[in-house]
Design an enzyme around this catalytic site. Structure first.
Site, PDB file in Angstrom:
ATOM      1  N   LYS A  33       8.325   0.515  13.957  1.00 12.24           N
ATOM      2  CA  LYS A  33       8.497   0.928  12.135  1.00 12.24           C
ATOM      3  C   LYS A  33       9.441   1.122  11.600  1.00 12.24           C
ATOM      4  O   LYS A  33       9.526   2.884  11.694  1.00 12.24           O
ATOM      5  CB  LYS A  33       7.349   0.193  11.566  1.00 12.24           C
ATOM      6  CG  LYS A  33       7.898   0.283  10.092  1.00 12.24           C
ATOM      7  CD  LYS A  33       6.347  -0.440   9.198  1.00 12.24           C
ATOM      8  CE  LYS A  33       6.767  -0.346   7.895  1.00 12.24           C
ATOM      9  NZ  LYS A  33       5.620  -0.708   7.239  1.00 12.24           N
TER      10      LYS A  33
ATOM     11  N   LEU B 134       0.663  -1.007  -0.270  1.00 11.81           N
ATOM     12  CA  LEU B 134      -0.103   0.006  -0.095  1.00 11.81           C
ATOM     13  C   LEU B 134       0.789   1.482   0.509  1.00 11.81           C
ATOM     14  O   LEU B 134       2.245   1.408  -0.298  1.00 11.81           O
ATOM     15  CB  LEU B 134      -0.850  -0.451   1.200  1.00 11.81           C
ATOM     16  CG  LEU B 134      -1.783  -0.902   1.037  1.00 11.81           C
ATOM     17  CD1 LEU B 134      -2.548  -1.215   2.808  1.00 11.81           C
ATOM     18  CD2 LEU B 134      -2.934  -0.930   0.067  1.00 11.81           C
TER      19      LEU B 134
ATOM     20  N   TYR C  60       1.695   2.562   7.990  1.00 12.03           N
ATOM     21  CA  TYR C  60       1.427   2.805   6.655  1.00 12.03           C
ATOM     22  C   TYR C  60       1.855   0.942   6.146  1.00 12.03           C
ATOM     23  O   TYR C  60       2.700   0.946   6.699  1.00 12.03           O
ATOM     24  CB  TYR C  60       1.430   3.650   5.837  1.00 12.03           C
ATOM     25  CG  TYR C  60       2.637   4.478   5.508  1.00 12.03           C
ATOM     26  CD1 TYR C  60       4.049   3.882   5.107  1.00 12.03           C
ATOM     27  CD2 TYR C  60       3.223   5.010   6.922  1.00 12.03           C
ATOM     28  CE1 TYR C  60       4.617   4.104   5.040  1.00 12.03           C
ATOM     29  CE2 TYR C  60       4.610   6.653   6.423  1.00 12.03           C
ATOM     30  CZ  TYR C  60       5.287   5.620   5.873  1.00 12.03           C
ATOM     31  OH  TYR C  60       6.805   6.407   5.956  1.00 12.03           O
ATOM     32  N   CYS C  61       1.628   0.841   5.486  1.00 12.25           N
ATOM     33  CA  CYS C  61       2.143  -0.165   3.868  1.00 12.25           C
ATOM     34  C   CYS C  61       2.290  -1.608   5.353  1.00 12.25           C
ATOM     35  O   CYS C  61       2.984  -2.346   5.362  1.00 12.25           O
ATOM     36  CB  CYS C  61       2.800   0.222   3.714  1.00 12.25           C
ATOM     37  SG  CYS C  61       3.459  -1.174   2.460  1.00 12.25           S
ATOM     38  N   PRO C  62       1.466  -1.682   6.303  1.00  9.01           N
ATOM     39  CA  PRO C  62       1.806  -2.942   7.073  1.00  9.01           C
ATOM     40  C   PRO C  62       1.913  -4.172   6.080  1.00  9.01           C
ATOM     41  O   PRO C  62       1.239  -4.953   4.558  1.00  9.01           O
ATOM     42  CB  PRO C  62       0.315  -2.900   7.985  1.00  9.01           C
ATOM     43  CG  PRO C  62      -1.063  -2.248   7.253  1.00  9.01           C
ATOM     44  CD  PRO C  62       0.111  -1.499   6.155  1.00  9.01           C
TER      45      PRO C  62
END
Length: 280
Positions: A160, A93, A147-149
């Site tokens: 992260k 994502l 975001y974008c896991p």
């Protein structure tokens, strides 16, 4: 420290550094480069390759992001904050790229024989060894509120700083990681948190978009109390590659690779035009 992954020990590495090409270097070109190199490495024209790249003020969207119910408004918000928008051809994502984010692609052969998880695990191993003098606390597991896991998110103490994706083309695979080296991880996350709020506006969607909590993201400098620059990390990568293989070559695309790049670049342009149709 875990033992180094065997994929990281080829006889020769090819090293391509595109981290200093400036704001005119498009992420569309980057993804086309990795596709061309994946074909070349897969056909054994090129050895295992490492490529560094930086893109200034760019948001890379995943295909599902382009299907948000209010994506036009979301993109207008990002552009109003000075960001270019591209849609990736690998999984994942939205992510934020800027001058404090270094991207590394490791491009391996034999993708049809090597399990996809091996590529991810090789990248995790490389990053753990790359910073082993600074920390032994790098872990790989999903940071769900980032975001974008993804399963191979890299974090220190639950925060992260990097995410990994993988793109397989022909018999080669490009394992791509973004490293938040400097700047504020929380500020980058706040930008995408607002993007999803605007793009979704509370509507039910078939796809589950991340509920971002900015405080679960940070840069390496924030996490390690260091003053690393993108250039510092680039130098570390170059030295580590030389240490691993002892034989490093550096040359740009040539021959068939140039043709493959142009073909893939055209495909990326068309993919983006289709994904972002009527959003201008």
């Amino acid at each position: 420290m875990n033992e180094l992954h065997p994929l990281l020990k080829p006889d020769t590495y090819r090293f391509i550094d595109q981290s200093n090409l400036g704001p005119g270097f498009s992420a569309l070109q980057s993804f086309a480069m990795d596709d061309a190199l994946s074909i070349s490495v897969g056909e054994r024209i090129s050895p295992t390759t490492a490529r560094l790249w930086v893109h200034h003020d760019t948001i890379v969207l995943g295909i599902p992001d382009a299907r948000l119910p209010y994506i036009k408004e979301g993109i207008e918000f990002l552009r109003s904050n000075g960001y270019d928008i591209v849609v990736r051809n690998s999984g994942g994502l939205a992510v934020v790229l800027d001058k404090g984010v270094l991207n590394l692609s490791l491009i391996f052969p034999d993708s049809k024989q090597v399990n996809i998880h091996e590529g991810y695990e090789a990248m995790v191993s490389f990053i753990q060894h790359l910073f082993s003098d600074l920390t032994d606390g790098i872990e790989a597991y999903e940071i769900t509120q980032s975001y974008c896991p993804g399963t191979y998110d890299l974090s220190i103490n639950g925060k992260k700083f990097a995410g990994i994706s993988q793109r397989r083309v022909k018999n080669g695979s490009a394992v791509q990681i973004y490293l938040d080296v400097s700047g504020s991880g929380a500020e980058r996350a706040s930008l995408l948190k607002r993007f999803y709020e605007i793009g979704k506006q509370g509507e039910d969607t078939r796809f589950t978009y991340p509920h971002i909590e900015p405080n679960v993201m940070a840069s390496l400098n924030e996490l390690l109390n260091t003053t690393l620059s993108v250039l510092d990390v680039s130098d570390r990568i170059l030295m580590k590659l030389h240490e691993l293989s002892g034989n490093l070559i550096t040359h740009a695309l040539d021959g068939k690779e140039i043709d493959w790049f142009h073909k893939r670049f055209d495909q990326m342009i068309k993919r983006n035009e289709k994904a972002l149709d009527n959003l201008e």
